[in-house]
Design a protein around this motif. Structure first.
Motif, PDB file in Angstrom:
ATOM      1  N   PRO A  17      -0.469  32.516 101.631  1.00  0.00           N
ATOM      2  CA  PRO A  17      -1.628  33.213 100.809  1.00  0.00           C
ATOM      3  C   PRO A  17      -1.107  34.129  99.884  1.00  0.00           C
ATOM      4  O   PRO A  17      -1.082  35.449 100.020  1.00  0.00           O
ATOM      5  N   VAL A  18      -0.987  33.708  98.618  1.00  0.00           N
ATOM      6  CA  VAL A  18      -0.523  34.832  97.452  1.00  0.00           C
ATOM      7  C   VAL A  18      -1.534  34.959  96.590  1.00  0.00           C
ATOM      8  O   VAL A  18      -2.384  33.863  96.288  1.00  0.00           O
ATOM      9  N   ALA A  19      -1.628  36.120  95.873  1.00  0.00           N
ATOM     10  CA  ALA A  19      -2.733  36.163  94.931  1.00  0.00           C
ATOM     11  C   ALA A  19      -2.551  35.554  93.492  1.00  0.00           C
ATOM     12  O   ALA A  19      -3.290  34.957  92.829  1.00  0.00           O
ATOM     13  N   ARG A  20      -1.035  35.333  93.281  1.00  0.00           N
ATOM     14  CA  ARG A  20      -0.896  34.686  91.862  1.00  0.00           C
ATOM     15  C   ARG A  20       0.114  33.583  92.331  1.00  0.00           C
ATOM     16  O   ARG A  20       0.973  33.839  93.157  1.00  0.00           O
ATOM     17  N   ASP A  21      -0.073  32.658  91.273  1.00  0.00           N
ATOM     18  CA  ASP A  21       1.094  31.153  91.640  1.00  0.00           C
ATOM     19  C   ASP A  21       2.482  31.796  91.251  1.00  0.00           C
ATOM     20  O   ASP A  21       3.275  31.358  92.018  1.00  0.00           O
ATOM     21  N   PHE A  22       2.699  32.542  90.502  1.00  0.00           N
ATOM     22  CA  PHE A  22       3.980  33.362  90.262  1.00  0.00           C
ATOM     23  C   PHE A  22       4.772  33.774  91.665  1.00  0.00           C
ATOM     24  O   PHE A  22       5.865  33.738  91.407  1.00  0.00           O
ATOM     25  N   ASP A  23       4.035  34.338  92.375  1.00  0.00           N
ATOM     26  CA  ASP A  23       4.501  34.806  93.806  1.00  0.00           C
ATOM     27  C   ASP A  23       4.494  33.673  94.781  1.00  0.00           C
ATOM     28  O   ASP A  23       5.004  34.057  95.881  1.00  0.00           O
ATOM     29  N   ARG A  24       4.512  32.277  94.560  1.00  0.00           N
ATOM     30  CA  ARG A  24       4.595  31.641  95.536  1.00  0.00           C
ATOM     31  C   ARG A  24       6.137  31.395  95.960  1.00  0.00           C
ATOM     32  O   ARG A  24       6.813  31.103  95.293  1.00  0.00           O
TER      33      ARG A  24
END
Length: 177
Positions: A17-24
């Protein structure tokens, strides 16, 4: 002659569960695939004198695992312009590569990497494989008959390697139901 190697990031986790796709981040299968690709790059004696990479977490983690398999850590230039860039935008980045770099590795995302591969390369069996599917953690290496990166153009490169993780270990292929 210049050599361009394109590496798509390894399989990422959609369960995190990440807020941004960038942080996956990567998933376990992605980590295994990236390390295996690193070992393959080493066994084929792939060398790089410049690395340009997206700073997305999944790309950073892919490179960490690739270097573990490669046995040597190489430091990339992190460029946000690579994050989800189109093939045309990636070609602009190729044109701007340092002229003293002869063997470049670019690490990023699809569909941009696949589009760049298909745009630059001449027809052939490896290109057909790339056109069919450019999975995560796949490497495409091509030679370009140029002396300056700014000379890179469509339909001029020869695709000399197209390595998918599943070609090295079938368990790294698509999940079966």
């Amino acid at each position: 002659m210049k050599t361009l190697t394109l590496l798509r990031h390894a399989k990422s986790s959609w369960d995190d569960p990440v807020a941004r796709d960038f942080d996956r981040p990567l998933n376990a299968k992605g980590r295994r695939a990236a390390a295996m690709i690193g070992r393959q790059l080493k066994s084929l004696d792939f060398k790089f004198d410049h690395i340009l990479a997206s700073p997305a977490v999944r790309v950073m983690e892919t490179l960490d695992e690739v270097w573990n398999g490669y046995g040597r850590r190489l430091e990339p230039v992190w460029d946000k312009a690579m994050y989800l860039a189109s093939g045309a935008s990636l070609l602009d980045l190729v044109h701007a590569l340092p002229e003293d770099a002869d063997h470049v590795l670019m690490v990023g995302h699809n569909p941009g990497l696949e589009d760049l591969t298909l745009d630059l390369t001449l027809d052939g069996e490896l290109r057909e494989r790339a056109e069919d599917k450019y999975p995560t953690a796949t490497v495409a290496q091509m030679t370009l008959p140029i002396t300056r990166w700014a000379e890179a153009q469509s339909n001029s490169a020869t695709l000399i390697a197209f390595i998918r993780p599943r070609d090295l270990d079938p368990t790294l292929g698509p999940d079966t139901p």
